[in-house]
Scaffold this active site. Structure first.
Site, mmCIF file in Angstrom:
data_model
loop_
_atom_site.group_PDB
_atom_site.id
_atom_site.type_symbol
_atom_site.label_atom_id
_atom_site.label_comp_id
_atom_site.label_asym_id
_atom_site.label_seq_id
_atom_site.Cartn_x
_atom_site.Cartn_y
_atom_site.Cartn_z
ATOM 1 N N HIS A 74 14.627 90.018 74.991
ATOM 2 C CA HIS A 74 13.987 88.932 75.003
ATOM 3 C C HIS A 74 12.637 89.016 75.530
ATOM 4 O O HIS A 74 11.966 87.950 75.989
ATOM 5 C CB HIS A 74 14.735 87.833 75.898
ATOM 6 C CG HIS A 74 15.958 87.541 75.066
ATOM 7 N ND1 HIS A 74 16.866 86.966 75.778
ATOM 8 C CD2 HIS A 74 16.385 87.481 73.790
ATOM 9 C CE1 HIS A 74 17.667 86.640 74.813
ATOM 10 N NE2 HIS A 74 17.372 87.209 73.798
ATOM 11 N N SER A 80 26.076 84.350 79.872
ATOM 12 C CA SER A 80 27.252 83.327 79.578
ATOM 13 C C SER A 80 27.815 83.419 78.148
ATOM 14 O O SER A 80 28.492 82.856 77.562
ATOM 15 C CB SER A 80 26.536 81.980 79.593
ATOM 16 O OG SER A 80 25.524 81.742 78.692
ATOM 17 N N LEU A 100 30.678 86.128 86.741
ATOM 18 C CA LEU A 100 31.300 85.315 87.777
ATOM 19 C C LEU A 100 32.189 84.566 87.291
ATOM 20 O O LEU A 100 33.406 84.243 87.708
ATOM 21 C CB LEU A 100 29.966 84.364 88.163
ATOM 22 C CG LEU A 100 30.267 83.201 89.386
ATOM 23 C CD1 LEU A 100 30.537 84.168 90.786
ATOM 24 C CD2 LEU A 100 29.163 82.531 89.628
ATOM 25 N N CYS A 116 -8.561 91.607 71.484
ATOM 26 C CA CYS A 116 -9.439 90.904 70.497
ATOM 27 C C CYS A 116 -10.626 90.145 70.812
ATOM 28 O O CYS A 116 -11.321 89.610 70.220
ATOM 29 C CB CYS A 116 -8.345 90.118 69.489
ATOM 30 S SG CYS A 116 -7.767 88.644 70.381
HETATM 31 N N1 APR Z 1 27.119 87.158 89.601
HETATM 32 C C1 APR Z 1 27.636 87.313 88.084
HETATM 33 N N2 APR Z 1 27.361 86.395 87.399
HETATM 34 C C2 APR Z 1 26.767 85.266 87.632
HETATM 35 C C3 APR Z 1 26.089 85.056 88.873
HETATM 36 C C4 APR Z 1 26.238 86.174 90.233
HETATM 37 N N3 APR Z 1 25.898 86.054 91.165
HETATM 38 N N4 APR Z 1 25.588 83.563 88.807
HETATM 39 C C5 APR Z 1 25.597 83.360 87.764
HETATM 40 N N5 APR Z 1 26.554 84.221 86.931
HETATM 41 C C6 APR Z 1 26.754 83.913 85.511
HETATM 42 C C7 APR Z 1 27.340 82.525 85.333
HETATM 43 O O1 APR Z 1 28.563 82.283 85.456
HETATM 44 C C8 APR Z 1 26.758 82.427 83.772
HETATM 45 O O2 APR Z 1 28.107 83.006 83.052
HETATM 46 O O3 APR Z 1 25.779 84.444 84.791
HETATM 47 C C9 APR Z 1 25.888 83.771 83.465
HETATM 48 C C10 APR Z 1 24.265 83.346 83.391
HETATM 49 O O4 APR Z 1 24.323 82.710 82.069
HETATM 50 P P1 APR Z 1 22.942 81.972 81.616
HETATM 51 O O5 APR Z 1 22.449 81.141 82.520
HETATM 52 O O6 APR Z 1 23.321 81.209 80.247
HETATM 53 O O7 APR Z 1 22.196 83.238 81.398
HETATM 54 P P2 APR Z 1 22.206 84.127 80.018
HETATM 55 O O8 APR Z 1 23.359 84.579 79.547
HETATM 56 O O9 APR Z 1 21.165 85.380 80.591
HETATM 57 O O10 APR Z 1 21.164 83.310 79.102
HETATM 58 C C11 APR Z 1 20.764 84.144 77.749
HETATM 59 O O11 APR Z 1 19.361 82.269 77.275
HETATM 60 O O12 APR Z 1 17.867 80.771 77.595
HETATM 61 C C12 APR Z 1 18.112 81.980 77.247
HETATM 62 O O13 APR Z 1 16.329 83.597 76.995
HETATM 63 C C13 APR Z 1 17.353 83.105 77.722
HETATM 64 O O14 APR Z 1 17.869 85.119 78.159
HETATM 65 C C14 APR Z 1 18.548 83.924 78.232
HETATM 66 C C15 APR Z 1 19.600 83.693 77.481
#
Ligand code: APR
Length: 234
Positions: free
Chosen positions: A108, A177, A202, A138
């Site tokens: 990303h 997620s 998590l 540019c």
């Molecule tokens: N340890 C482990 N897991 C965690 C923790 C932690 N301390 N804190 C949060 N999480 C988990 C949450 O439960 C969730 O399942 O990390 C996950 C984060 O999910 P998102 O916030 O959806 O992030 P991500 O999956 O990286 O999103 C993917 O979405 O908006 C776009 O480009 C953006 O790269 C991003 C993509």
């Protein structure tokens, strides 16, 4: 042993970097359509720059955590043993690199890099960006944006990602997620290829058929545990 790791915002959460879909995540506070799409940038570039400038300033004071460092240990052990390690991150931070991981693929993009919408030029970027900035490649102003893949745009390196994924022995989704494609489809691709799959996160989600193993907890606790288990098999 060849290991393919996909990481998401959760692995950097304990470093102070925000996540997106947690109750206090970025998308609970801001509208992704206004801040993470080309249309949003075209409509209000100053608002988009302000969002990413704030995250870039926070990143410069953040530090890698034990989860990032555990993956570096795994990479070093696999390389020493003649195995393979492929880290594909959805994150735009450089915390994997700062933890010492050498091969990191940012599907990303990277917050510490700018992209010129006029010429496609890439350049390191560790300070605020604005529409007044001039592209060194540019010479034009108004086109510089963070080198971040927005919704509706194509992630970087999809061919290399798929090649590395299907040739792995183990796949792990860490701190994500599993809601944003194409990354959200990697576990299903691995499963279909007969690859051992892990969810280290998590929250545990998804159909039980998708992951062979689950480790639920904060990344700084469960990622070292995950790495210890794999190191015992190298
Ligand atoms: N340890 C482990 N897991 C965690 C923790 C932690 N301390 N804190 C949060 N999480 C988990 C949450 O439960 C969730 O399942 O990390 C996950 C984060 O999910 P998102 O916030 O959806 O992030 P991500 O999956 O990286 O999103 C993917 O979405 O908006 C776009 O480009 C953006 O790269 C991003 C993509």
């Amino acid at each position: 042993m060849k290991v393919f790791i996909l990481t998401g915002a959760g692995i950097s959460a304990e470093s102070g970097a925000g996540t997106f879909r947690d109750p206090k995540g970025f998308w609970a506070t801001f509208d992704p359509m206004k801040l993470a799409t080309p249309e949003g940038f075209a409509a209000d570039p100053d608002q988009v720059h302000a969002f990413y400038n704030a995250r870039r300033r926070d990143l410069l004071t953040a530090e890698a955590n034990d989860a990032h460092r555990a993956l570096t240990r795994l990479e070093q052990a696999l390389i020493r043993a003649g195995g393979g390690f492929w880290l594909c991150t959805q994150n735009i931070d450089d915390l994997h690199e700062r933890a010492g991981t050498r091969r990191v693929h940012h599907m990303h993009g990277e917050l510490l890099q700018s992209l010129c919408a006029h010429c496609g030029g890439l350049a390191p970027c560790r300070s605020d960006l604005s529409t007044a900035d001039i592209c060194r490649a540019c010479g034009r102003a108004g086109g510089l944006r963070p080198d971040v893949v927005w919704f509706g745009e194509t992630p970087y390196g999809m061919e290399q990602i798929e090649e590395a994924l299907v040739s792995a022995d183990v796949f792990a989704a860490i701190g994500t997620s599993g809601t944003v494609y194409p990354a959200a489809g990697f576990a299903g691709l691995a499963r279909a290829a007969g690859i051992e799959t892990w969810l280290v996160n998590l929250e545990i989600y998804g159909a039980s058929w998708e992951f062979d193993h689950h480790l639920a907890g904060r990344a700084t606790q469960v990622v070292p545990e995950f790495v210890t288990r794999l190191l015992g098999r190298i």
